[in-house]
Design a protein around this motif. Sequence first.
Motif, PDB file in Angstrom:
ATOM      1  N   GLN A   1     -26.650 -36.834 -77.624  1.00 15.05           N
ATOM      2  CA  GLN A   1     -26.452 -35.753 -78.587  1.00 15.05           C
ATOM      3  C   GLN A   1     -26.339 -36.298 -80.007  1.00 15.05           C
ATOM      4  N   SER A   2     -25.560 -37.379 -80.179  1.00  8.19           N
ATOM      5  CA  SER A   2     -25.398 -37.974 -81.502  1.00  8.19           C
ATOM      6  C   SER A   2     -26.725 -38.525 -82.008  1.00  8.19           C
ATOM      7  N   LEU A   3     -27.485 -39.166 -81.112  1.00  9.56           N
ATOM      8  CA  LEU A   3     -28.769 -39.742 -81.511  1.00  9.56           C
ATOM      9  C   LEU A   3     -29.748 -38.653 -81.946  1.00  9.56           C
ATOM     10  N   ILE A   4     -29.822 -37.574 -81.171  1.00 12.04           N
ATOM     11  CA  ILE A   4     -30.767 -36.507 -81.488  1.00 12.04           C
ATOM     12  C   ILE A   4     -30.368 -35.773 -82.761  1.00 12.04           C
ATOM     13  N   SER A   5     -29.054 -35.612 -82.984  1.00 12.88           N
ATOM     14  CA  SER A   5     -28.595 -34.926 -84.198  1.00 12.88           C
ATOM     15  C   SER A   5     -28.966 -35.706 -85.451  1.00 12.88           C
ATOM     16  N   ARG A   6     -28.993 -37.042 -85.357  1.00 11.95           N
ATOM     17  CA  ARG A   6     -29.382 -37.853 -86.527  1.00 11.95           C
ATOM     18  C   ARG A   6     -30.864 -37.700 -86.851  1.00 11.95           C
ATOM     19  N   LEU A   7     -31.624 -37.164 -85.895  1.00 11.98           N
ATOM     20  CA  LEU A   7     -33.054 -36.932 -86.117  1.00 11.98           C
ATOM     21  C   LEU A   7     -33.326 -35.524 -86.613  1.00 11.98           C
ATOM     22  N   GLY A   8     -32.249 -34.781 -86.900  1.00 13.95           N
ATOM     23  CA  GLY A   8     -32.407 -33.462 -87.494  1.00 13.95           C
ATOM     24  C   GLY A   8     -32.426 -32.314 -86.523  1.00 13.95           C
TER      25      GLY A   8
ATOM     26  N   ASP B   1     -27.116 -28.981 -72.581  1.00 13.32           N
ATOM     27  CA  ASP B   1     -28.569 -28.843 -72.497  1.00 13.32           C
ATOM     28  C   ASP B   1     -29.266 -30.172 -72.198  1.00 13.32           C
ATOM     29  N   LEU B   2     -28.492 -31.231 -72.038  1.00 15.10           N
ATOM     30  CA  LEU B   2     -29.064 -32.567 -71.835  1.00 15.10           C
ATOM     31  C   LEU B   2     -28.848 -33.046 -70.403  1.00 15.10           C
ATOM     32  N   ASN B   3     -29.701 -33.948 -69.996  1.00 16.11           N
ATOM     33  CA  ASN B   3     -29.570 -34.612 -68.690  1.00 16.11           C
ATOM     34  C   ASN B   3     -29.951 -36.072 -68.874  1.00 16.11           C
ATOM     35  N   ALA B   4     -29.005 -36.950 -68.536  1.00 16.33           N
ATOM     36  CA  ALA B   4     -29.238 -38.388 -68.742  1.00 16.33           C
ATOM     37  C   ALA B   4     -29.752 -39.076 -67.488  1.00 16.33           C
ATOM     38  N   LYS B   5     -30.499 -38.341 -66.663  1.00 17.28           N
ATOM     39  CA  LYS B   5     -31.044 -38.946 -65.447  1.00 17.28           C
ATOM     40  C   LYS B   5     -31.993 -40.091 -65.768  1.00 17.28           C
ATOM     41  N   ASN B   6     -32.680 -39.990 -66.904  1.00 22.89           N
ATOM     42  CA  ASN B   6     -33.645 -41.018 -67.298  1.00 22.89           C
ATOM     43  C   ASN B   6     -33.143 -41.864 -68.465  1.00 22.89           C
TER      44      ASN B   6
END
Length: 372
Positions: free
Chosen positions: A62-69, A76-81
């Motif tokens: 979530q933090s990584l994606i938020s830094r990309l705008g 809404d996320l799944n860290a299976k991969n």
Amino acid sequence: MIRTLILALMLALGAGAAHADRIKDLASVAGVRSNPLVGYGVVVGLAGSGDGNTGLTLQSLQSLISRLGLVVETADLNAKNAAAVMVTAELPPFAKEGQTIDVTVSTVGSAKSLKGGTLLMTPLMGADGQIYAIAQGNLVVGGLGVSGEDGSSLTVNIPTVGRVPEGGQVEKVVDAPFNDSDNLVLNLNRGDFSTAASMAKAINEVFGPDIATPIDATSVSVRAPYDPGQRVAFMGMIENVELTPDAPAAKVVINSRSGTVVIGGNVRVTPAAVSHGSLTVNIKEDPTVTQGATVVNGDNGAVVVPGQTTTTPDTTVAATEEKAHTFVFDAGVSLSSLVDAINAVGASPSDLVAILESLREAGALRAELVVI
């Protein structure tokens, strides 16, 4: 077996003593060292072997994606991969901006394997909290881990650790004192007064008197040119100066886990008598069970009625004591004689350890006994 191993060590030590060693193999320059780096990152692109719905990994994504705008919730996320990882590296001395270093990536969550993953941009920090490198790239994983629906699994090597060759890029230089002081200090890998003195003497014989001065058992100070170019060439010549290091202190090293015993070539034993033997006691239990009976007289005559059984202990104790072997060490006995005497009585590695410890307690072993 013990004698074979120790004699092989003696031959190796003897062969090494006949040749001089270079200073670069005996010492290092003070201040010229690597620096450990560490960082926290995320690996993506895993084939279903990631952390799953682990809170740490979901928050990281979530933090990584938020830094990309983008705005996204953890639900809404799944860290299976994807997998949360710690990234480590060694920043070599004199590394400059733009140079690359290898990085090691290790899982911190429940990921089963990092095979096929890609490390996303991860800052690598030093002990002072400053960022010195940035890591990113595709992982090379030597291990393999697979599992089935019934719970069966197969793991080869360690699939949760991988490397990114040249995956780190240096962003900041660590200052080194190599060009800042008038003198360079050589630190011996193993402190020894005689070797430090011999090193200073060897340097002075090549470059002139008073160039090198021994400071203590570990360090030798060397006067160096002021010009950096000349200093590098000068240090290169010093590293190739050869000398014969002094023999190490007498030691007996015992590995308590594996039973390995290594005896140095300078170990000596003062006059002592050793008696070696063993006592074996065998205890055998062979109880005797007796059926009880009661005789009852009736109209039809005497009747035998079975009674309670009785157990009678029958213990046999036998003691066997092997003939004790006694051998005497004369003054200044060498390593080969010590090994010959101990092997003559058929001592096992554990017996050898017991004999050496007893000799040390008696003050007859002229060596330091080290247990690892």
